[in-house]
Design a protein around this motif. Structure first.
Motif, PDB file in Angstrom:
ATOM      1  N   SER A  18      20.362  13.328  29.413  1.00 12.34           N
ATOM      2  CA  SER A  18      18.972  13.787  29.312  1.00 12.34           C
ATOM      3  C   SER A  18      18.888  15.158  28.650  1.00 12.34           C
ATOM      4  N   ASN A  19      19.924  15.961  28.827  1.00 15.37           N
ATOM      5  CA  ASN A  19      19.934  17.289  28.197  1.00 15.37           C
ATOM      6  C   ASN A  19      20.221  17.210  26.697  1.00 15.37           C
ATOM      7  N   VAL A  20      20.841  16.111  26.271  1.00 16.24           N
ATOM      8  CA  VAL A  20      21.066  15.905  24.839  1.00 16.24           C
ATOM      9  C   VAL A  20      19.722  15.803  24.118  1.00 16.24           C
ATOM     10  N   ILE A  21      18.817  15.026  24.672  1.00 18.96           N
ATOM     11  CA  ILE A  21      17.490  14.863  24.069  1.00 18.96           C
ATOM     12  C   ILE A  21      16.724  16.182  24.084  1.00 18.96           C
ATOM     13  N   LYS A  22      16.831  16.920  25.169  1.00 17.45           N
ATOM     14  CA  LYS A  22      16.155  18.211  25.260  1.00 17.45           C
ATOM     15  C   LYS A  22      16.690  19.181  24.201  1.00 17.45           C
ATOM     16  N   LEU A  23      18.015  19.175  24.015  1.00 18.65           N
ATOM     17  CA  LEU A  23      18.613  20.049  23.004  1.00 18.65           C
ATOM     18  C   LEU A  23      18.127  19.680  21.607  1.00 18.65           C
ATOM     19  N   LEU A  24      18.052  18.390  21.320  1.00 15.52           N
ATOM     20  CA  LEU A  24      17.584  17.941  20.014  1.00 15.52           C
ATOM     21  C   LEU A  24      16.160  18.415  19.743  1.00 15.52           C
ATOM     22  N   LYS A  25      15.273  18.251  20.707  1.00 13.34           N
ATOM     23  CA  LYS A  25      13.887  18.687  20.532  1.00 13.34           C
ATOM     24  C   LYS A  25      13.808  20.201  20.350  1.00 13.34           C
ATOM     25  N   TYR A  26      14.617  20.924  21.090  1.00  9.81           N
ATOM     26  CA  TYR A  26      14.624  22.386  20.990  1.00  9.81           C
ATOM     27  C   TYR A  26      15.059  22.833  19.596  1.00  9.81           C
ATOM     28  N   LEU A  27      16.140  22.235  19.088  1.00 10.83           N
ATOM     29  CA  LEU A  27      16.658  22.622  17.774  1.00 10.83           C
ATOM     30  C   LEU A  27      15.678  22.277  16.660  1.00 10.83           C
ATOM     31  N   GLU A  28      15.065  21.110  16.752  1.00  7.15           N
ATOM     32  CA  GLU A  28      14.101  20.722  15.714  1.00  7.15           C
ATOM     33  C   GLU A  28      12.917  21.686  15.666  1.00  7.15           C
ATOM     34  N   LYS A  29      12.505  22.165  16.827  1.00  2.00           N
ATOM     35  CA  LYS A  29      11.373  23.100  16.890  1.00  2.00           C
ATOM     36  C   LYS A  29      11.771  24.495  16.435  1.00  2.00           C
ATOM     37  N   GLU A  30      12.863  24.996  16.976  1.00  2.00           N
ATOM     38  CA  GLU A  30      13.231  26.385  16.716  1.00  2.00           C
ATOM     39  C   GLU A  30      13.811  26.598  15.321  1.00  2.00           C
ATOM     40  N   LEU A  31      14.370  25.551  14.724  1.00  2.00           N
ATOM     41  CA  LEU A  31      14.922  25.678  13.373  1.00  2.00           C
ATOM     42  C   LEU A  31      13.911  25.310  12.290  1.00  2.00           C
ATOM     43  N   SER A  32      12.690  25.031  12.699  1.00  2.00           N
ATOM     44  CA  SER A  32      11.575  24.777  11.760  1.00  2.00           C
ATOM     45  C   SER A  32      11.893  23.697  10.739  1.00  2.00           C
ATOM     46  N   GLY A  33      12.492  22.611  11.188  1.00  2.00           N
ATOM     47  CA  GLY A  33      12.759  21.483  10.299  1.00  2.00           C
ATOM     48  C   GLY A  33      14.020  21.611   9.477  1.00  2.00           C
ATOM     49  N   ALA A  34      14.817  22.660   9.715  1.00  2.00           N
ATOM     50  CA  ALA A  34      16.040  22.863   8.929  1.00  2.00           C
ATOM     51  C   ALA A  34      17.219  22.056   9.454  1.00  2.00           C
ATOM     52  N   LEU A  35      17.088  21.436  10.633  1.00  2.00           N
ATOM     53  CA  LEU A  35      18.178  20.655  11.203  1.00  2.00           C
ATOM     54  C   LEU A  35      18.428  19.417  10.343  1.00  2.00           C
ATOM     55  N   SER A  36      19.628  19.292   9.801  1.00  2.00           N
ATOM     56  CA  SER A  36      19.931  18.166   8.912  1.00  2.00           C
ATOM     57  C   SER A  36      20.778  17.089   9.585  1.00  2.00           C
ATOM     58  N   GLY A  37      21.519  17.443  10.637  1.00  2.00           N
ATOM     59  CA  GLY A  37      22.366  16.458  11.293  1.00  2.00           C
ATOM     60  C   GLY A  37      22.490  16.727  12.775  1.00  2.00           C
ATOM     61  N   PHE A  38      22.631  15.658  13.551  1.00  2.00           N
ATOM     62  CA  PHE A  38      22.774  15.779  15.000  1.00  2.00           C
ATOM     63  C   PHE A  38      23.548  14.558  15.473  1.00  2.00           C
ATOM     64  N   GLU A  39      24.795  14.766  15.865  1.00  2.00           N
ATOM     65  CA  GLU A  39      25.668  13.655  16.243  1.00  2.00           C
ATOM     66  C   GLU A  39      26.140  13.821  17.685  1.00  2.00           C
ATOM     67  N   ILE A  40      26.266  12.693  18.393  1.00  2.00           N
ATOM     68  CA  ILE A  40      26.770  12.689  19.763  1.00  2.00           C
ATOM     69  C   ILE A  40      28.236  12.277  19.759  1.00  2.00           C
ATOM     70  N   MET A  41      29.033  12.993  20.510  1.00  2.00           N
ATOM     71  CA  MET A  41      30.440  12.634  20.685  1.00  2.00           C
ATOM     72  C   MET A  41      30.684  12.499  22.194  1.00  2.00           C
ATOM     73  N   TRP A  42      31.021  11.289  22.635  1.00  2.00           N
ATOM     74  CA  TRP A  42      31.255  11.077  24.063  1.00  2.00           C
ATOM     75  C   TRP A  42      32.552  11.764  24.495  1.00  2.00           C
ATOM     76  N   LYS A  43      32.652  12.060  25.782  1.00  2.00           N
ATOM     77  CA  LYS A  43      33.786  12.817  26.299  1.00  2.00           C
ATOM     78  C   LYS A  43      35.123  12.123  26.024  1.00  2.00           C
ATOM     79  N   ASN A  44      35.168  10.796  26.218  1.00  2.00           N
ATOM     80  CA  ASN A  44      36.454  10.106  25.982  1.00  2.00           C
ATOM     81  C   ASN A  44      36.847  10.167  24.508  1.00  2.00           C
ATOM     82  N   THR A  45      35.867  10.184  23.606  1.00  2.00           N
ATOM     83  CA  THR A  45      36.160  10.339  22.182  1.00  2.00           C
ATOM     84  C   THR A  45      36.716  11.731  21.894  1.00  2.00           C
ATOM     85  N   TYR A  46      36.079  12.730  22.460  1.00  2.00           N
ATOM     86  CA  TYR A  46      36.539  14.112  22.270  1.00  2.00           C
ATOM     87  C   TYR A  46      37.955  14.292  22.816  1.00  2.00           C
TER      88      TYR A  46
END
Length: 325
Positions: free
Chosen positions: A278-306
């Motif tokens: 749920s915090n992933v979605i919150k972070l995405l919304k925050y970045l899109e707002k605060e970066l004024s549309g400059a966010l070009s990429g947003f990828e999720i990496m699960w813990k087992n992948t990392y």
């Protein structure tokens, strides 16, 4: 139609089974050991002229070339990253839209099934073929025809490697935002046919949003061209949208005009650790707002992948690729 070089890569199983386009001359080259040449004249319905120890030229009207027998133990061209062997009547390598049109017209008239090959980077079996099908490879249609700095567009044939387009734009301080892992071998025509997205979808959208003009060849050989450089266009039906993402079922993409952007002078990347989704979605919304549309990429990496990616390197050389039964 085209030129075949068996020593320049995996040997194709049927290099001289194909079509001769009316009014053209077709040259094939083959190795001495690749094919049974005990009776080479029997390979064709018409005579051919030997032009060297390992090549010949043949010209004439549209006619099917027959009776090619590959020798045993000849490596087969893989159809994708799973290294499945190519099974097909022939592999044709046109160099321009007109040749594609004539091939499509001929095959449509003779009820010949066609599979389109691009960079062969797909992992879903989209390029797998059957013995009675014909492969139309676009690898020879690899010319960048125009790069217009004023209109910020690039025009290319559909067989151009995506990374070559990215580099050509970058040399002019422009950006082609399409970017994904297989860019070094994937062709732009395949990306269009699958409506590829890549890593910058948040800012630039799918490849559909980068295409200004498109040229395609319909199954009957008709050439449909909408090669426009303008962004604002309300002149009628936007037919090119039908072919983007159609995976070759409606026609063959042969040429494209792509929209470019000014190349950014800087780029910032960050990795953030999140404790719940749920915090992933919150972070995405925050970045899109605060970066004024400059966010070009947003990828999720699960813990087992990392965890797997940060382990000590492991050798996989002992593994073998699956083979077709």
């Amino acid at each position: 139609t085209g030129t075949y070089h068996p020593q320049a890569g995996p040997v194709r199983p049927h290099p001289v089974t194909g079509l001769c386009i009316e009014g053209s001359t077709v040259k094939w080259e083959w190795s001495e050991n690749a094919f049974d040449r005990s009776s080479p004249g029997a390979f064709f319905q018409r005579p051919f002229t030997l032009t060297g120890p390992n090549e010949f030229e043949w010209s004439g009207p549209v006619v099917r070339v027959q009776k090619v027998r590959p020798a045993p133990n000849v490596p087969k061209l893989p159809t994708n990253h799973l290294a499945l062997p190519l099974e097909a009547v022939a592999v044709l390598l046109p160099k321009n839209t007109k040749e594609v049109s004539k091939i499509m017209h001929f095959c449509n008239h003779n009820n010949q099934e066609i599979i389109i090959h691009g960079g062969l980077t797909n992992l879903v079996g989209g390029t797998e073929t059957k013995k009675k099908q014909l492969v139309l490879s676009l690898e020879k249609m690899n010319k960048i025809e125009d790069l217009d700095q004023e209109s910020r567009t690039i025009t290319s044939q559909s067989g151009v490697i995506i990374e070559d387009l990215i580099n050509a734009a970058s040399e002019k301080n422009l950006l082609l935002p399409l970017n994904f892992g297989a860019k070094g071998s994937a062709q732009i025509g395949g990306a269009i046919s699958t409506n590829a997205g890549g890593l910058r979808v948040f800012k630039f959208g799918m490849i559909r949003h980068m295409i200004l003009g498109l040229e395609v060849v319909l199954p009957d050989g008709t050439i449909l061209s909408s090669m426009k450089k303008i962004l604002k266009d309300n002149s009628g039906y936007d037919l090119k949208q039908l072919f983007i993402g159609s995976e070759g079922t409606l026609g063959v993409v042969t040429k494209v005009i792509l929209r470019l952007h000014e190349k950014p002078s800087s780029r910032t990347s960050a990795i953030a650790g999140i404790n719940q989704y749920s915090n992933v979605i919150k972070l995405l919304k925050y970045l899109e707002k605060e970066l004024s549309g400059a966010l070009s990429g947003f990828e999720i990496m699960w813990k087992n992948t990392y965890d797997l990616m940060t382990l000590e390197p492991v050798s996989y050389t002992h593994l073998t690729l699956p083979t077709k039964a």
